[in-house]
Structures are given as C-alpha cells and as structure tokens.
Design a protein around this motif. Structure first.
Motif, PDB file in Angstrom:
ATOM      1  N   UNK A 391     -44.757  65.749  28.444  1.00  0.00           N
ATOM      2  CA  UNK A 391     -45.011  65.721  27.000  1.00  0.00           C
ATOM      3  C   UNK A 391     -46.395  65.173  26.679  1.00  0.00           C
ATOM      4  N   UNK A 392     -46.884  64.253  27.471  1.00  0.00           N
ATOM      5  CA  UNK A 392     -48.200  63.675  27.213  1.00  0.00           C
ATOM      6  C   UNK A 392     -49.312  64.696  27.330  1.00  0.00           C
ATOM      7  N   UNK A 393     -49.034  65.820  27.978  1.00  0.00           N
ATOM      8  CA  UNK A 393     -50.033  66.881  28.087  1.00  0.00           C
ATOM      9  C   UNK A 393     -49.834  67.923  26.999  1.00  0.00           C
ATOM     10  N   UNK A 394     -48.930  67.656  26.060  1.00  0.00           N
ATOM     11  CA  UNK A 394     -48.661  68.611  24.995  1.00  0.00           C
ATOM     12  C   UNK A 394     -49.722  68.583  23.922  1.00  0.00           C
ATOM     13  N   UNK A 395     -49.798  69.691  23.157  1.00  0.00           N
ATOM     14  CA  UNK A 395     -50.740  69.789  22.052  1.00  0.00           C
ATOM     15  C   UNK A 395     -50.096  69.162  20.833  1.00  0.00           C
ATOM     16  N   UNK A 396     -50.603  68.012  20.390  1.00  0.00           N
ATOM     17  CA  UNK A 396     -50.009  67.290  19.273  1.00  0.00           C
ATOM     18  C   UNK A 396     -50.765  67.532  17.967  1.00  0.00           C
ATOM     19  N   UNK A 397     -51.484  68.640  17.873  1.00  0.00           N
ATOM     20  CA  UNK A 397     -52.234  68.920  16.651  1.00  0.00           C
ATOM     21  C   UNK A 397     -51.318  69.315  15.506  1.00  0.00           C
ATOM     22  N   UNK A 398     -50.152  69.897  15.867  1.00  0.00           N
ATOM     23  CA  UNK A 398     -49.213  70.303  14.827  1.00  0.00           C
ATOM     24  C   UNK A 398     -49.616  71.570  14.126  1.00  0.00           C
ATOM     25  N   UNK A 399     -50.688  72.217  14.567  1.00  0.00           N
ATOM     26  CA  UNK A 399     -51.138  73.438  13.899  1.00  0.00           C
ATOM     27  C   UNK A 399     -51.233  74.558  14.919  1.00  0.00           C
ATOM     28  N   UNK A 400     -51.251  75.762  14.412  1.00  0.00           N
ATOM     29  CA  UNK A 400     -51.397  76.942  15.267  1.00  0.00           C
ATOM     30  C   UNK A 400     -52.681  77.669  14.879  1.00  0.00           C
ATOM     31  N   UNK A 401     -53.809  77.014  15.056  1.00  0.00           N
ATOM     32  CA  UNK A 401     -55.083  77.608  14.740  1.00  0.00           C
ATOM     33  C   UNK A 401     -55.571  78.414  15.930  1.00  0.00           C
ATOM     34  N   UNK A 402     -56.505  79.288  15.645  1.00  0.00           N
ATOM     35  CA  UNK A 402     -57.098  80.041  16.740  1.00  0.00           C
ATOM     36  C   UNK A 402     -57.783  79.053  17.676  1.00  0.00           C
ATOM     37  N   UNK A 403     -57.511  79.130  18.955  1.00  0.00           N
ATOM     38  CA  UNK A 403     -58.096  78.163  19.885  1.00  0.00           C
ATOM     39  C   UNK A 403     -59.609  78.294  19.967  1.00  0.00           C
ATOM     40  N   UNK A 404     -60.264  77.139  20.030  1.00  0.00           N
ATOM     41  CA  UNK A 404     -61.705  77.149  20.195  1.00  0.00           C
ATOM     42  C   UNK A 404     -62.029  77.386  21.662  1.00  0.00           C
ATOM     43  N   UNK A 405     -63.304  77.494  21.914  1.00  0.00           N
ATOM     44  CA  UNK A 405     -63.690  77.666  23.310  1.00  0.00           C
ATOM     45  C   UNK A 405     -63.264  76.445  24.105  1.00  0.00           C
ATOM     46  N   UNK A 406     -62.652  76.693  25.205  1.00  0.00           N
ATOM     47  CA  UNK A 406     -62.186  75.598  26.050  1.00  0.00           C
ATOM     48  C   UNK A 406     -62.765  75.777  27.440  1.00  0.00           C
ATOM     49  N   UNK A 568     -43.856  53.447  24.484  1.00  0.00           N
ATOM     50  CA  UNK A 568     -43.967  54.798  25.049  1.00  0.00           C
ATOM     51  C   UNK A 568     -45.329  55.382  24.710  1.00  0.00           C
ATOM     52  N   UNK A 569     -46.069  55.788  25.735  1.00  0.00           N
ATOM     53  CA  UNK A 569     -47.396  56.360  25.509  1.00  0.00           C
ATOM     54  C   UNK A 569     -47.309  57.626  24.668  1.00  0.00           C
ATOM     55  N   UNK A 570     -46.316  58.443  24.910  1.00  0.00           N
ATOM     56  CA  UNK A 570     -46.192  59.680  24.140  1.00  0.00           C
ATOM     57  C   UNK A 570     -45.791  59.401  22.694  1.00  0.00           C
ATOM     58  N   UNK A 571     -44.794  58.558  22.497  1.00  0.00           N
ATOM     59  CA  UNK A 571     -44.302  58.295  21.145  1.00  0.00           C
ATOM     60  C   UNK A 571     -45.356  57.605  20.287  1.00  0.00           C
TER      61      UNK A 571
END
Length: 647
Positions: A391-406, A568-571
């Motif tokens: 879970x700590x590697x999850x995307x916590x942005x809460x949005x579904x925007x077009x991904x930027x260059x990664x 909890x680091x994730x929470x």
C-alpha cells in the motif's frame, strides 16, 4: 426464466414470505456447532439422530463416521430419516476414510445426495425422474424447473475454449471443475450403492449420470447460508420461487436467512415467474428459510435481480467468475456501461495508463502471497508487513489525471479504491487485531506488550474505518452495495467501541476518566440519544437521519484519526478516511513536540470521541442494514443503547 414484480415496491420491503429449502446441509466445519435440521447453534448437550427414523438397511453405521447433531428431539426426528435414506452417512464415512483429491468439504456432495432422494420420492404429479431406472433420462437440462447446466459444464468444448481465451481463466481452472464433477459423482454413486447393498464399484460414466446431473444442479443453484454474524455455515438449494431470480451486478434485491424452526413472518409473494410450479412441501420442515428483499425501488413488471458474486470486484473479475461457475456473461446495466461505470473504473484504478500486464500480475501475486501468510500459515505479522509495503507504493493522489512524464521504468501503483486496496484494508483490520490478541495472551503483565498491543488495536480500528469510508463513497454511486457497506460500518463501530472501552488505556494513563461519562454521551447535531423512532417509518425521515449521522461521522473522525493512524506509515499519509476529497491529500506533518498530546485531558477527550464515533458508526450501519435485513429502526436504535449500556 426470471421473476418480476407484480406491483410497485419501495426500498426495503420483503418480496417473498420465508421460503423453505428443497434441501440444506451444514459445511463440514459447522456440523459440530450447529443443528443439522434448523441450522441454529447447538446447545451444550446436543441430541443425536433419532433411531426411530433409521431405514432398515441403515441400522449398521460404520464406526468413526461423523453424524449430525440436533438442537432438539423434534429437529432430530425431522432430519434423521433423510440423512440416512439419502446415503449421506455412507458418503461421510468414505469421505473421511479416503479423502478425494478435488474435494476438501463434502457439503455439496451431501446436498446433492439429499436432492436425489427427494426428487426420486416426489408425488407422481411432480415426478422429475423416470420410473424405469434402466431408461436413461431424456432431458438433462432441468430437474424440477431448476437448471442443471450439465451440458455446458461437462461438454461445452467451445465454451471452455472461450473461457481460456476470452475470460482470462486458466485451463487449470476449467479442468478442475470437470474433475471435481466427475470425482464427486463417483463418490455419490458409490455411497448410494453401498446404502442399497449394490455393487459399489461403478466405473462407467453412464453409471452415474444421475449423480452428475444433480451435482451440476447444486453447483449452479446452491447458495451459501450465513449465520447472523455473516459467517457461512452451510449450503442450500431452493425451488424456482428463489432459484429463478437472475443475477445482476447492480441488483435491486438481496436475501437473508432465518435459522430455527419458528418463523412467524407471513409476507405475501410480490414477485412471479412464468410457468412457476414450486416443489417444496410441508415435509421439508428443516433448514434455513430465505427471504428476498428490495434494496432499490422496483416498478410493477420490472425484473427482480440479486447478486451471484462479490460486487466489489472489477468487471473483468466478475465476468470471469460468473462464466467459470455458471457459464453466462453478465450484460446488466453496470457491465454494459459505456464508458465504464465510475465504480468499476476506480476498482481497477492504477497510477499509470496501460501498465505492463506482467507488473499487474506480479502485484496480484504479491498480494496473494501476503494474504496467504495470514490465512494459510497463521502469520499475521508477516502479512501486515507485506500488505503495508504494498500500500505504501500506492498512488494516494485520489485523482485520475492524465499521467505526466515519468522516469522509466514506470511503477504500477494502486489507487486507494482499487479492489486489491479494499481487500488489503479488510485483511489488515483483522490481522492487526489478531496480533494484538496474540501479544496480550503471550504475557499480559509486560508493559511494552500492552503498549504495542494498544497500538495494533488502534491500527486495526483505523483500517476498519478507512474500509467503511472508501466503500461508503462507492455506495453513493452504486446503491446495490448497501449490504456490504452496512456490514463495514457496523464492524468499524464495534472495533472503535472495543478500543474505547479497552483497559489498555489505563496501562499508561491515569484512569481519571469517569466510566459513567460514556453513558451520558450526547450529540447535539443528530440527537443521537433522543427517541426519534416513535413515529411511523418514513423514507424521507430515514434519509434525513442517515445524512445527519454521516455528517457527524465526518466531523468526529478528524478528531481521532491522528491517534488511530499514528503508528502506521501508510495510514499517516491519509488526512481523513471519510472526507474523500482529503483521502489522499498530502498530510500535515507535525513536529516532534506537537505530535504528542501535552495533557491527559486530550487523551481523555480522544477516548470520549472514539466512543461517540463508534456509536455513530453503529447507528449508521444498522440503519443501512435495515434496508437489507428488515430490522426495524427501533431495533437498531435499541441495539446501540444496549451496546452503550455495557460500556
């Protein structure tokens, strides 16, 4: 075949009277804890089968053969004859002494044996089997109006190819279904021949076609019977009045079970099928009754549907499961939605578009590996560590925007609403609670153990609350999730209540909080303790109460979230599990000093807020459960008061 409403039906109304099963059996694990006739919990001294009902050829029961137990002599007399006449006792003996390779539980096989006997002994007008045993059955599609699905399950080669090519299921799963049916039918046939003193070594397929048909019928029509706590204790097959109700991934109805022998509810049938002719009769006086209930408004003539699968799975997973088990593709409104419905979209939400399939598969394997540590190897600590890392590697942005260059390589990250994330919250809430219990059992007197167990209890509560908040958000877009979200809110409330009442608080705080203050809790915003249910039930009134309760939950949660999530680091990355707009916002990181509560009054107030939050969660969950299970609002309210009185 389908079932349709014969009148307009509002939300939260019974559509059927309590329907008795054609046949029902307990799971192997529940045989020693529940009555085999009525499925209620057994008394301290249960009753054995009634010897007066033994068929003559069944007097001799092999030693070390598991036998059913009953809660009363009446239940024993009702069920014992069928148990022995159907050869169920012979199957149990064979199953335990020579365990089959593809079956770990005998309940489906025992249920099939009971149905064979019942079908063969129906009155002539209901006869579904040929009188001449030497004559093969001409129609294997339906028995007593119920679909067997045998042709598709066993001989649908093109169907099996579609499963492997288009449904994402491996050939191993397909072959496992075929092997289970073949082996199961042989086991049934052997038991029946032993009971009839016939040659038990039948090997030709035509020697057990009947058993194959009924076993396929059970695999297609049987439903899991749950007790009041939601634990599956057995399986049952009901006649067409229930079995003709089709599946939808956005159903307008659900069902509940009644255990015990006394069922006073006599609601009328408000749904009807085509040429419906029910097979049940008063002689089937055992087993759990089922009641169908609306969870959405249903118009006259509209089809009534229920769910055959977990609605919190994404579309592809639901379709694969339905195809593998039932051989149909769901085309309901939710599955056919274009573009994909919001709920199905976020249940598969990842941080990148078009991710590498190998990476997704690896993610799934890691998740299964973590859960397996807990469920199969009894190692909750390892499970928690692995899942929180995931879970700590999850995307916590809460949005579904077009991904930027990664930067390459791309990381596949789970969204907080991804179905794996939701499953992780469920597992973590349970695993941290078990860890705390194990630690206290090891040595309760060690202060370090108490503090560590207290922290684990807090984390468990936090995941329960997060789970309820996330699924509640999905419920706002898919109201058929009401049953699931109601259970999650009740679980969260009970978890918070146990934490607030825990004596672990007193291990590192001065126990200055007056216990009676819990009984004097009051919420001015929603009049929590006022007797507001003395007026007749009104849908508008209920909606207003639900809204006020949920607003209170959203307002109280930030007051306790930091203390719940602090270990909890994730929470700690989540600001507020209830306010979705803040679910994954960047957290406010306090300095070392401000992260502590300077005064014990702050801890005392946190404990009071935990209690207040728990009561709101319980109240909200029980109100939602009233839609599904028919619990009156007054009963829900009294349950909350009862829980508080035991604080």
């Amino acid at each position: 075949m389908d079932m349709r409403a014969i009148e307009d039906i509002a939300v939260g109304e019974d559509l059927t009277p309590p329907l008795p099963p054609l046949a029902a059996v307990l799971h192997d694990s529940a045989v020693t804890s529940h009555c085999s006739a009525c499925f209620s919990a057994l008394p301290p001294q249960p009753f054995p089968p009634s010897t007066l009902t033994y068929p003559r050829n069944s007097y001799h029961v092999p030693t070390n053969t598991p036998t059913p137990l009953y809660c009363s002599p009446n239940c024993a007399s009702i069920d014992s004859s069928l148990h022995f006449s159907s050869a169920e006792h012979r199957l149990l003996f064979n199953f335990n002494h020579s365990p089959p390779s593809t079956w770990t539980d005998s309940s489906d096989l025992r249920l099939s044996l009971r149905l064979v006997y019942i079908f063969q002994n129906l009155p002539t007008k209901f006869s579904v089997f040929p009188v001449n045993k030497e004559k093969p059955m001409e129609n294997t599609e339906r028995i007593g109006g119920l679909m067997t699905n045998r042709e598709n399950l066993l001989f649908g080669e093109s169907v099996n190819n579609q499963i492997q090519e288009n449904r994402g299921d491996s050939s191993e799963n397909v072959l496992n279904v075929l092997e289970r049916i073949r082996e199961g039918a042989k086991i049934m046939a052997k038991a029946r021949r032993m009971c009839g003193n016939e040659d038990e070594n039948a090997e030709k397929q035509e020697d057990f076609v009947l058993e194959e048909m009924v076993l396929c019928l059970v695999m297609t029509n049987a439903v899991e019977v749950q007790d009041k706590s939601g634990i599956s204790i057995g399986v049952a097959v009901y006649d067409a009045a229930f079995s003709w109700i089709n599946h939808s991934c956005s159903p307008n109805a659900c069902y509940r079970f009644l255990q015990g022998m006394d069922h006073n509810e006599q609601a009328p049938f408000r749904i009807r099928g085509g040429d419906l002719q029910c097979l049940h009769s008063e002689r089937n006086g055992y087993g759990p009754r089922v009641i169908v209930r609306s969870i959405k408004a249903v118009n006259k003539g509209e089809e009534v549907t229920i769910a055959y699968t977990d609605l919190l799975q994404p579309r592809e997973t639901r379709q694969a499961e339905l195809w593998l088990k039932y051989r149909f593709s769901c085309s309901c409104k939710r599955c056919a939605a274009a573009p994909t419905s919001y709920v199905d979209y976020v249940l598969q939400g990842l941080s990148v578009d078009n991710p590498d399939l190998d990476k997704i598969e690896k993610l799934m394997e890691n998740f299964d590996d973590a859960v397996n540590d807990y469920l199969s190897f009894g190692d909750p600590k390892s499970c928690c560590k692995k899942l929180e890392n995931l879970l700590n590697h999850g995307d916590l942005s809460g949005h579904f925007q077009e991904p930027k260059e990664v930067k390459s390589p791309q990381k596949v990250k789970l969204h907080p609403f991804h179905h794996l994330s939701i499953n992780a919250y469920t597992t973590l809430a349970s695993a941290f609670r078990v860890q705390a219990s194990d630690l206290l059992a090891l040595n309760y007197e060690i202060e370090e153990h108490k503090l560590e167990a207290f922290n684990m209890c807090k984390i468990s509560c936090a995941y329960s609350l997060l789970l309820a908040g996330v699924v509640n958000h999905l419920y706002l877009f898919e109201s058929s999730l009401v049953t699931t979200v109601a259970n999650f809110w009740i679980n969260a409330g009970e978890s918070l209540l146990n934490l607030a009442r825990s004596h672990l608080w007193d291990s590192f705080l001065n126990p200055r909080l007056i216990h009676s203050s819990f009984l004097n809790l009051k919420c001015d915003d929603c009049s929590l303790v006022e007797p507001i249910f003395h007026t007749p039930y009104q849908k508008l009134r209920l909606e207003q109460i639900k809204s006020r309760l949920y607003n209170c939950i959203a307002n109280i949660t930030p007051k306790v979230w930091r203390i719940l999530a602090s270990e909890s680091h994730f929470l700690k990355l989540i600001q507020n599990p209830i306010d979705i707009s803040l679910l994954a916002s960047p957290p406010v990181i306090p300095d070392a000093e401000s992260s502590r509560f300077e005064a014990e009054e702050s801890w005392d107030q946190s404990r009071i807020n935990l209690m207040l939050l728990s009561i709101h969660c319980l109240r909200y969950g029980t109100l939602l459960s009233g839609i599904c299970y028919g619990l009156s609002a007054e009963m829900n309210y009294n349950r909350v008061l009862e829980l508080r009185s035991h604080s």
